[in-house]
Design an enzyme around this catalytic site. Structure first.
Site, PDB file in Angstrom:
ATOM      1  N   ASP A 124       0.830  -1.208   0.000  1.00  0.00           N
ATOM      2  CA  ASP A 124       0.000   0.000   0.000  1.00  0.00           C
ATOM      3  C   ASP A 124       0.865   1.258   0.000  1.00  0.00           C
ATOM      4  OD1 ASP A 124      -2.369   1.439  -0.025  1.00  0.00           O
ATOM      5  OD2 ASP A 124      -3.209   0.427   1.722  1.00  0.00           O
ATOM      6  N   ASP A 139     -10.808   2.443  -3.334  1.00  0.00           N
ATOM      7  CA  ASP A 139     -11.316   2.102  -2.007  1.00  0.00           C
ATOM      8  C   ASP A 139     -12.839   2.078  -1.981  1.00  0.00           C
ATOM      9  OD1 ASP A 139      -8.869   1.752  -0.844  1.00  0.00           O
ATOM     10  OD2 ASP A 139      -8.778   3.729   0.096  1.00  0.00           O
TER      11      ASP A 139
END
Length: 720
Positions: A457, A527
């Site tokens: 990430d 997301d």
């Protein structure tokens, strides 16, 4: 499709040295202009008559060279110093401050399917090498540029583009990908008028706001498309410059913003690649060429021949509240559903109880895992799944042991206050000691535990980008060296742990490009897991990137980002368009929901080879409401998968016909669910209905509907 016997041919164009680059679908004709200027005489369809002195160049070269400016003429590359007043691809400054270069052609080299054209600026000793790698079976050409300083004095590279592309006069429109966090990859069309349009990132990474992919077409023409995609995960720039005669000049590469490269005598610099091509069948056809190229040549070779696993990610179920007993319960339930990879997200390490602390301290939390992480890893493997874990190696919290020991390791300027974003700072991967320390910590984690997968990430843009420890002349190299450092660490990990899978994630879809996809097996798109929003994001994403690289998540409802509610089947069908993932609290799912989910996962496993490795056709693009359909065809055209959606149905609206594409017209196909047999010609001419059975009252407020159909070719023997 025509056979290509020779991808690269030396030829002439109006008596000038020229090179013809051919693929099955298109061709590129390069030649030398007066003074050694690289011309792009043709880029487009291959009618078979390209090359030779019969080809008409774009400009009357019989005029005296000193009177011939290059405005409005399609160039293969532009250098500051050319007789042109357009965006330069290369700007190199000498010690005396002059930045004018005049590279003259020296030699060419053809080896296999790679052409290298070498130019030299005698005054400065700058050598410029253009590389063209032709992928004849995929319809694309990889371009990059290498510069070398063969002079006696240092040079400063202030701008160096991977490629310059010139198109002849016409009215053009561009297609690019734009958005923001939670709304990434929105396909955007604009007319290109006189002047410049710049698409870029200055955030340090690819970004949520724009993506380094483009397509170009002539206004009013539905067919021909020119396209390009940049293999770079840092700051990038694509400039579309419409000249006064409507010729189009495109410059793509590393963003020159706040960036320069110090080139000592003997030093070299190579740009990232720009992959470019041409398709006769629009943006959809261009996407299919890019998809095949990525599957065969970009995505890590270790896992190309095996389907990406169905995975479960713990984030939406646990957030930072990670505890080994609860994780085992989630893993047990995931295995029952048919999940193949279990991924523990943020919260397993250091002092990580929120996003305020712990980043950089990649040590297992002994409170959350009193018997170590191995207890969970072993149980996941015993359940028949692979084990994955979340990392954010490029970032650090100020509240961490790493930062307290090495505050100088972050990107910073000594006289400027650093800006926190998500309570974290960016480690300077341009530094050798930073790379080695991060690599050692992650290596130890992977060596101590049989970890199969890393979700890598990256959750903030870069500010105060400084490298005060470097020599002054090197400090503006930090933007590029940081990205190269990230690539180095990821590449070394892949080499040391060859079976490791990596997913690239950056606050969702903030870092996806052909550079990182050479090291990561697949990528997050957003997301935002709302399926109607995801349809539009996945549509845009798949203009540039292969379904095999696209991760989709099935989340709980109401959806965490938008608060909307949609049926379980709809959420699964949207996520099935690429690599299927699941998050959310599956322990809270009812028995009936678990049964349906297990059936959907089993069905996806039957379809995924076609979805991930077949040719994709968007039959009806997604919109705010109405039908949507996307189709996948296996390479041998024997299997077809069609997803049909109804988004927020409109009362009184009649059904549409959805005509399939890319089938074998003479072949018979059988629908798997009911045995209906018809021909490829009928499916392409008459198509399928978009209608769904009338739902029982009361109707769902949004009326989200979806179905998936599998069609399989029927052999003639079976028909008889």
């Amino acid at each position: 499709m025509p056979e290509v016997t020779s991808a690269i041919t030396r030829t002439t164009c109006a008596g000038r040295p020229a090179w013809l680059l051919r693929t099955r679908w298109n061709a590129m004709l390069l030649s030398l202009g007066d003074g050694g200027v690289l011309m792009l005489d043709h880029w487009g369809g291959d009618g078979g008559g390209l090359g030779g002195d019969s080809y008409l160049p774009h400009t009357p070269w019989n005029r005296p060279s000193q009177a011939q400016f290059l405005d409005g003429v399609p160039l293969g590359y532009s250098v500051y110093g050319d007789r042109a007043f357009k965006e330069p691809g290369l700007v190199v400054a000498r010690a005396d401050g002059s930045a004018v270069s005049r590279p003259a052609w020296r030699e060419d080299h053809v080896e296999d399917d790679v052409l290298r054209l070498v130019f030299e600026d005698v005054g400065s000793g700058l050598v410029v090498e253009h590389r063209f790698a032709v992928f004849a079976e995929h319809g694309v050409v990889e371009r990059d540029v290498l510069v070398e300083n063969r002079g006696a004095e240092a040079l400063r590279v202030e701008r160096i583009a991977s490629a310059v592309l010139g198109l002849p006069p016409a009215r053009y429109e561009s297609w690019t990908l734009h958005g923001r966090w939670g709304d990434e990859y929105q396909l955007t069309r604009r007319d290109l008028a006189a002047g410049k349009v710049v698409v870029e990132s200055r955030r340090g990474f690819t970004s949520h706001e724009a993506n380094p992919w483009f397509a170009l077409s002539r206004v009013g023409e539905a067919g021909p498309v020119w396209f390009g995609a940049l293999a770079w995960s840092g700051n990038w720039s694509i400039v579309f410059e419409t000249e006064r005669n409507d010729a189009l000049h495109v410059v793509a590469g590393v963003n020159p913003f706040d960036s320069a490269w110090h080139l000592e005598p003997g030093g070299t610099f190579r740009t990232p690649s720009l992959v470019c091509g041409y398709a006769e069948d629009g943006v959809d056809g261009a996407a299919r060429l890019l998809h095949r190229y990525q599957r065969d040549h970009v995505l890590p070779a270790r896992h190309r021949d095996t389907p990406p696993p169905v995975h479960y990610n713990t984030w939406l179920a646990t957030s930072f509240d990670v505890e080994v007993g609860h994780q085992v319960e989630l893993a047990t339930r995931a295995a029952e559903l048919g999940v193949e990879l279990f991924v523990v997200d943020d919260g397993w390490f250091g002092a990580r109880t929120s996003d305020h602390a712990g980043l950089g301290d990649w040590v297992v939390d002994p409170v959350k895992f009193p018997n170590g992480l191995g207890e969970l890893v072993d149980e996941v493997h015993r359940l028949g799944m692979r084990f994955g874990i979340w990392l954010e190696p490029e970032m650090v919290n100020p509240d961490s042991d790493l930062y307290r020991a090495h505050p100088d390791w972050v990107l910073h300027l000594p006289d400027r206050e650093t800006t926190l974003s998500r309570h974290q700072l960016v480690l300077n991967f341009a530094r050798h000691d930073v790379r080695e320390a991060v690599l050692a910590r992650v290596r130890a984690l992977l060596a101590d535990h049989p970890i199969d997968f890393v979700k890598w990430d990256h959750n903030r843009p870069y500010t105060e980008v400084g490298w005060p420890q470097a020599p002054v002349e090197r400090r503006r190299e930090v933007w590029v060296r940081h990205v190269r450092g990230v690539y180095e660490v990821m590449g070394r990990l892949r080499a040391e742990f060859p079976d490791l899978m990596i997913e690239t994630c950056a606050g969702g879809g903030g870092r996806v490009d052909l550079g990182v996809l050479g090291l990561a097996d697949f990528a997050q798109v957003s997301d935002n897991t709302d399926p109607s929003d995801r349809l539009r994001a996945q549509y845009g994403f798949s203009r540039a990137y292969a379904p095999r690289a696209m991760v989709g998540w099935v989340a709980d409802v109401p959806e965490p980002t938008t608060g909307r509610t949609s049926p379980l089947e709809f959420r699964f069908h949207v996520a099935m368009q690429g690599v299927l993932g699941i998050s959310g609290d599956i322990l809270g799912w009812s028995g009936e929901e678990r049964t349906r989910a297990a059936g959907l996962i089993a069905g996806y496993k039957r379809l995924r080879a076609v979805v991930q490795d077949g040719d994709q056709y968007w039959l009806v693009p997604p919109a705010e409401s109405g039908p949507c359909a996307v189709q996948y065809v296996s390479r041998d055209r024997r299997e077809v998968v069609v997803f049909v959606y109804q988004v927020r149905g409109v009362a009184g609206e009649g059904p549409r016909r959805i005509r399939l594409r890319g089938l074998d017209a003479e072949r018979h196909y059988r629908r798997a669910d009911d045995g209906l047999v018809t021909t490829g010609a009928a499916l392409m001419a008459a198509g399928l209905s978009s209608a769904f059975p009338q739902p029982p009252a009361p109707r769902h407020t949004e009326d989200w509907r979806s179905r998936v159909e599998l069609w399989e070719a029927v052999d003639e023997e079976a028909m008889s």
